[in-house]
Scaffold this active site. Sequence first.
Site, mmCIF file in Angstrom:
data_model
loop_
_atom_site.group_PDB
_atom_site.id
_atom_site.type_symbol
_atom_site.label_atom_id
_atom_site.label_comp_id
_atom_site.label_asym_id
_atom_site.label_seq_id
_atom_site.Cartn_x
_atom_site.Cartn_y
_atom_site.Cartn_z
ATOM 1 N N LYS A 145 -1.376 -40.907 -42.528
ATOM 2 C CA LYS A 145 -1.708 -42.281 -42.926
ATOM 3 C C LYS A 145 -1.808 -42.411 -44.435
ATOM 4 C CE LYS A 145 -3.596 -44.229 -38.733
ATOM 5 N NZ LYS A 145 -4.582 -45.082 -38.083
ATOM 6 N N LYS B 189 5.463 -41.449 -31.771
ATOM 7 C CA LYS B 189 4.673 -42.053 -30.689
ATOM 8 C C LYS B 189 4.676 -43.581 -30.776
ATOM 9 C CE LYS B 189 -0.016 -42.692 -32.278
ATOM 10 N NZ LYS B 189 -1.349 -42.914 -31.814
ATOM 11 N N LYS C 295 0.145 -48.864 -31.778
ATOM 12 C CA LYS C 295 -0.355 -50.227 -31.848
ATOM 13 C C LYS C 295 -0.065 -50.885 -33.202
ATOM 14 C CE LYS C 295 -4.676 -49.830 -30.539
ATOM 15 N NZ LYS C 295 -5.198 -49.373 -31.832
HETATM 16 P P1 ATP Z 1 -2.704 -47.009 -34.498
HETATM 17 O O1 ATP Z 1 -1.239 -47.335 -34.502
HETATM 18 O O2 ATP Z 1 -3.526 -48.029 -35.207
HETATM 19 O O3 ATP Z 1 -3.020 -45.611 -34.904
HETATM 20 P P2 ATP Z 1 -2.724 -46.332 -31.740
HETATM 21 O O4 ATP Z 1 -1.755 -47.100 -30.913
HETATM 22 O O5 ATP Z 1 -2.369 -44.944 -32.099
HETATM 23 O O6 ATP Z 1 -3.138 -47.175 -32.993
HETATM 24 P P3 ATP Z 1 -5.512 -45.872 -31.264
HETATM 25 O O7 ATP Z 1 -6.468 -46.985 -31.384
HETATM 26 O O8 ATP Z 1 -5.404 -44.894 -32.400
HETATM 27 O O9 ATP Z 1 -4.050 -46.389 -30.929
HETATM 28 O O10 ATP Z 1 -5.812 -45.073 -29.941
HETATM 29 C C1 ATP Z 1 -6.367 -45.565 -28.753
HETATM 30 C C2 ATP Z 1 -6.155 -44.558 -27.659
HETATM 31 O O11 ATP Z 1 -4.785 -44.627 -27.219
HETATM 32 C C3 ATP Z 1 -6.377 -43.119 -28.095
HETATM 33 O O12 ATP Z 1 -7.014 -42.401 -27.052
HETATM 34 C C4 ATP Z 1 -4.989 -42.587 -28.330
HETATM 35 O O13 ATP Z 1 -4.910 -41.186 -28.176
HETATM 36 C C5 ATP Z 1 -4.210 -43.327 -27.260
HETATM 37 N N1 ATP Z 1 -2.809 -43.493 -27.630
HETATM 38 C C6 ATP Z 1 -2.343 -44.154 -28.708
HETATM 39 N N2 ATP Z 1 -0.993 -44.145 -28.721
HETATM 40 C C7 ATP Z 1 -0.609 -43.447 -27.628
HETATM 41 C C8 ATP Z 1 0.666 -43.075 -27.099
HETATM 42 N N3 ATP Z 1 1.790 -43.433 -27.689
HETATM 43 N N4 ATP Z 1 0.691 -42.351 -25.972
HETATM 44 C C9 ATP Z 1 -0.446 -42.004 -25.363
HETATM 45 N N5 ATP Z 1 -1.690 -42.307 -25.796
HETATM 46 C C10 ATP Z 1 -1.768 -43.017 -26.919
#
Ligand code: ATP
Length: 342
Positions: free
Chosen positions: A122, A203, A206
């Site tokens: 990040k 991955k 969000k």
């Molecule tokens: P950001 O893009 O802001 O980092 P994010 O989509 O990675 O957001 P988080 O809020 O960081 O989401 O994570 C929420 C939960 O979803 C965590 O337990 C994380 O491990 C899970 N998660 C996030 N992205 C994935 C993915 N692509 N596959 C499986 N689990 C995920």
Amino acid sequence: MTASTTPSSGKQIRVFSGIQPSGAFTLGNYLGAIRQWVAGLDKKENFFCIVDLHTITVPQNPQDLLHRTRKMAAILIACGLDPQKCTLFIQSHVAAHAEGCWILNCVTPVGWLERMTQYKLKAQQQESVSTGLLDYPVLQAADILLYDSDEVPVGEDQKQHVELTRDIAQRFNNLYGETFVVPEPVIPKLGARIKALDDPTSKMSKSKAHIRLHAIRLADGPDEIRYVIKRAVTDPGREIVFSDAPEKAGVNNLLEIYELLTGEQRDAIETHFSGKGYGYLKQEVAEVVIEALRPIRERYLALIADPAELDRLLATGAERARAVADPKIREVKRKVGFIVTE
Ligand code: ATP
Ligand code: LTN
């Protein structure tokens, strides 16, 4: 349903997890995290936190953050996190998280934070790196440790942060005497890492969900889901099989989504798609996703239409969270030698 208890104390297992209101909730969040949270509702004592303090570690538009935080609450409830069965709350509503973070900062060597993979990734994406971004995992440790959490269900990407939480808890316990439960990360065997549809080597995320072909967002309607899955990146081949080969990452990702949502066995899925083209695979995956998301989307739309009721549910959640976190932060303050008046 029988309650799960810890072998040592016989008390009900306590679960804590968090999610950032950092963008539109994706299918990756649902399959990698929230489904597991919902599955544990009747067996364990659960705390789920919308971590707005974490979200401002990178720049945010205040109006957007406000809307996304309410939307996140609505989507979590729509996914099945019944506020009667768990404590669902907003991190900034419970002051002990920020206080706990400060105290834990003072026992955490900065080198531990500089090594974190998420920080390195990040930080590269920011013009200017905030102190909060480096400190992010310590705030996460405070979240978890304030609730004497036994288990922390997260996707694979968060394992390192939970391991750091364990190190911080052990260090504090060594310095000040037994205070914190040392938690375990709980990572689903399947769905721990759903890949981006526009780039199956990274991955689904969000914070990139505003890029149209990147992700399925949980509030997407059928036409949008068909549109995005139809354009998912695959490979020039034809074989529809589960595979770890880097060039098959796109097809493998679609098959894993299908597997998770249908609950079918892998060999049955491969037989089902044998001799078929990628176009057919994509159509089938899209229909399965549409059906799985339909009831969630309907509940979400009803919840978001009543923000006052949502705020009421979140205020109740915060009150229940404070009932656990406030006595714990007082214990921590006493341990470090502060005068605690109440
Ligand atoms: P950001 O893009 O802001 O980092 P994010 O989509 O990675 O957001 P988080 O809020 O960081 O989401 O994570 C929420 C939960 O979803 C965590 O337990 C994380 O491990 C899970 N998660 C996030 N992205 C994935 C993915 N692509 N596959 C499986 N689990 C995920
Ligand atoms: N860093 C996590 C969100 C998070 C969290 C937590 C997860 C903040 N506090 C406590 C589990 C426990 C993420 O980005 N997924």
